[in-house]
Design a protein around this motif. Structure first.
Motif, mmCIF file in Angstrom:
data_model
loop_
_atom_site.group_PDB
_atom_site.id
_atom_site.type_symbol
_atom_site.label_atom_id
_atom_site.label_comp_id
_atom_site.label_asym_id
_atom_site.label_seq_id
_atom_site.Cartn_x
_atom_site.Cartn_y
_atom_site.Cartn_z
ATOM 1 N N PHE A 81 21.702 -124.801 -7.571
ATOM 2 C CA PHE A 81 22.123 -125.759 -8.595
ATOM 3 C C PHE A 81 23.618 -125.595 -8.818
ATOM 4 N N HIS A 82 24.357 -126.661 -8.617
ATOM 5 C CA HIS A 82 25.817 -126.620 -8.787
ATOM 6 C C HIS A 82 26.156 -126.846 -10.250
ATOM 7 N N ASP A 83 26.683 -125.805 -10.880
ATOM 8 C CA ASP A 83 27.071 -125.868 -12.285
ATOM 9 C C ASP A 83 28.584 -125.686 -12.361
ATOM 10 N N THR A 84 29.300 -126.737 -12.752
ATOM 11 C CA THR A 84 30.759 -126.671 -12.809
ATOM 12 C C THR A 84 31.245 -125.710 -13.889
ATOM 13 N N GLY A 85 30.362 -125.365 -14.827
ATOM 14 C CA GLY A 85 30.760 -124.443 -15.885
ATOM 15 C C GLY A 85 30.516 -122.985 -15.551
ATOM 16 N N GLY A 131 33.612 -114.258 -5.177
ATOM 17 C CA GLY A 131 32.782 -115.165 -5.943
ATOM 18 C C GLY A 131 31.362 -114.629 -6.096
ATOM 19 N N VAL A 132 30.687 -115.063 -7.148
ATOM 20 C CA VAL A 132 29.343 -114.585 -7.474
ATOM 21 C C VAL A 132 28.402 -115.778 -7.616
ATOM 22 N N GLN A 191 27.465 -126.143 5.516
ATOM 23 C CA GLN A 191 28.517 -125.406 4.827
ATOM 24 C C GLN A 191 28.115 -123.941 4.749
ATOM 25 N N THR A 192 29.061 -123.041 4.956
ATOM 26 C CA THR A 192 28.783 -121.602 4.913
ATOM 27 C C THR A 192 29.871 -120.903 4.114
ATOM 28 N N ARG A 193 29.446 -119.992 3.253
ATOM 29 C CA ARG A 193 30.384 -119.177 2.492
ATOM 30 C C ARG A 193 30.050 -117.707 2.728
ATOM 31 N N MET A 244 31.406 -123.420 -4.171
ATOM 32 C CA MET A 244 31.137 -124.687 -3.495
ATOM 33 C C MET A 244 32.372 -125.192 -2.746
ATOM 34 N N GLU A 245 33.528 -125.006 -3.345
ATOM 35 C CA GLU A 245 34.764 -125.526 -2.759
ATOM 36 C C GLU A 245 35.455 -124.498 -1.888
#
Length: 280
Positions: free
Chosen positions: A165-169, A180-181, A249-251, A277-278
């Motif tokens: 779930f992408h949460d911008t906050g 990043g976590v 996409q891979t991080r 995400m970015e």
């Protein structure tokens, strides 16, 4: 009725509805597994040619073969996810029956399998309409940026299939490395974690406060929520993968922090912020 046409048509329908069930449920399967599930669904249609059995036997057969088809395609993603996949697979089959059941159409039912005197082309087009209608509804009703989407989290030598779930906050970083976590609901993935990590997290969330095994590389990540300040156990994640706009996409270089909380309203398994995400 030709046996090869019966099997081929139900094979294509099974594959289409298994993929659609995964789309709605936020689960993803490989092409090979989807073909295995479709093969099970096609074989189950042979009940139409078998001697008529009591409805209870037919119900058990349809339910069992549906569960086998879903298991062949998606494995065991957990009780809730499996039941959700199975319910959508059944519902989509019922939607197809309704889509082709025109007033006055002659229909034969045997062992809860429905036969309609329609060409395979009409059946496949009708199934495509069901799938297309479902996809359109998801597109119109869902928030494309914040909706749950299937992803893979590689951690401690295992690959977890999660609903992200992408949460911008949400923007948490591991303080020592600055990585990043992502936030993982422990209860949703507990059964699929390696034993050492599962035991440590279970004891931690029960209040035992045991020391983590050194090989896990556990870090405590500070996190501020509406409930206050807390420290969450986190371990290195080898990779996070998902598909966006047809491209994978891979991080890398992430930490996966775990929390103990009930299923939230969107039903996510993993929470990810914009920084991940970015790729920042």
């Amino acid at each position: 009725m030709y046996l090869d046409v019966l099997l081929l048509t139900n094979f294509v329908l099974g594959a289409l509805f298994l993929l659609a069930a995964g789309l709605v449920s936020g689960q993803r399967c490989s092409g090979g597994r989807a073909l295995c599930g479709a093969a099970v669904a096609a074989a189950s249609s042979l009940a139409l040619l078998a001697p008529t059995a009591p409805w209870s036997v037919g119900l058990l057969y349809k339910g069992g073969t549906g569960a086998l088809a879903v298991a062949a395609a998606y494995g065991w993603p957990g009780w809730r996810a499996f039941v959700r996949l199975l319910a959508w697979f059944w519902l989509l089959n019922l939607m197809l029956t309704g889509a082709v059941l025109l007033p006055g159409a002659r229909m034969e039912v045997n062992n809860l399998s429905v036969y309609l005197p329609l060409s395979p082309e009409v059946l496949l087009v009708s199934a495509g309409c069901v799938y297309g209608g479902l996809t359109l509804a998801l597109h119109l009703l869902g928030d494309g940026k914040k909706a749950c989407f299937p992803a893979e989290l590689e951690i401690a030598g295992v690959v977890l299939h999660v609903r992200a779930f992408h949460d911008t906050g949400f923007g948490v970083r591991e303080p020592l490395s600055g990585c990043g976590v992502v936030l993982v609901r422990f209860a949703a993935v507990e059964a699929r974690l390696p034993p050492a990590l599962r035991t440590y997290l279970k004891e931690t969330f029960s209040g035992s406060g045991i020391l983590p095994p050194p090989e896990l590389g556990v870090r405590l990540v500070p996190c501020d929520t509406v409930a206050g300040h807390c420290l969450l156990p986190a371990v290195p994640a080898q990779a996070l993968r998902w598909t966006a706009r047809g491209r994978q996409q891979t991080r890398h270089g992430l930490y996966a922090a775990f929390c103990d909380m009930p299923p939230p309203p969107p039903g996510w398994t993993l929470l990810v912020g914009s920084d991940v995400m970015e790729g920042s």
